[in-house]
Design a protein around this motif. Structure first.
Motif: not given
Length: 195
Positions: A96-106
């Motif tokens: 779940x966290x990896x999926x969010x981090x893909x779209x929120x790296x900046x």
């Protein structure tokens, strides 16, 4: 989703803010010096709409970071860290966290470490992480003598490395990456017997 003033938004205003935040992540991820006008254009809204919702660029980036950490907190909760079997919860939370981090790296890379709300959100997430790691240790999946503070730091570093610096050719399936993170965390990268 509250505004930076903390008041809840109407559904249409919430959709507008979400569109601005998503566009800001894409645009700023590609060009960190992009203007609010470029973000507005990418979001399909007027520049004045962005300025009405966010006092300035710093306010927008802060809101992006808070929104991302709230989503991470909810994603960890969805993995049931207190009740699911510890390795199941750890795997699901990781995916779940990896999926969010893909779209929120900046946004996540630019979160202000001194921001009180962000510090509280991060502390909540880390407490849940610590709880599931302690449950995994009690179940024997993590060595009894392992320093759980160190285990968490390694775990979070593995998640960060699985997301940042990836190329178009890299594996991006969150479930597969979560399996790799957990396997590396629990088994390391040394040679296994029978190999």
């Amino acid at each position: 989703m509250p505004t930076t003033s903390g008041r809840p938004l109407r559904a249409d205003a919430e959709r507008t803010v979400r569109a601005i935040l998503d566009a800001a992540e894409r645009v700023l991820g590609e060009n960190p010096s992009a203007t609010l006008e470029q973000i507005a254009e990418a979001a399909g809204v007027a520049r004045t709409t962005v300025h009405r919702r966010f006092a300035n660029r710093e306010d927008l980036v802060r809101t992006m970071a808070i929104s991302s950490w709230r989503r991470i907190d909810a994603a960890v909760d969805a993995a049931r860290p207190q009740t699911a079997p510890p390795l199941v919860a750890l795997h699901q939370a990781t995916a779940n966290v990896i999926e969010i981090k893909y779209g929120a790296a900046f946004a996540l890379d630019r979160a202000d470490p001194e921001d009180g709300e962000l510090v509280r959100l991060q502390a909540d997430v880390f407490a849940k992480c610590d709880a599931v790691l302690a449950r995994a240790q009690a179940a024997g999946s993590i060595g009894a003598d392992a320093d759980l503070a160190w285990v968490r730091r390694v775990y979070l570093a593995l998640i960060a490395e699985s997301v940042h610096g990836r190329t178009a050719d890299d594996l991006t399936d969150p479930d597969i990456l979560a399996s790799r993170v957990i396997d590396t965390l629990l088994n390391g990268v040394g040679r296994r017997s029978g190999m």
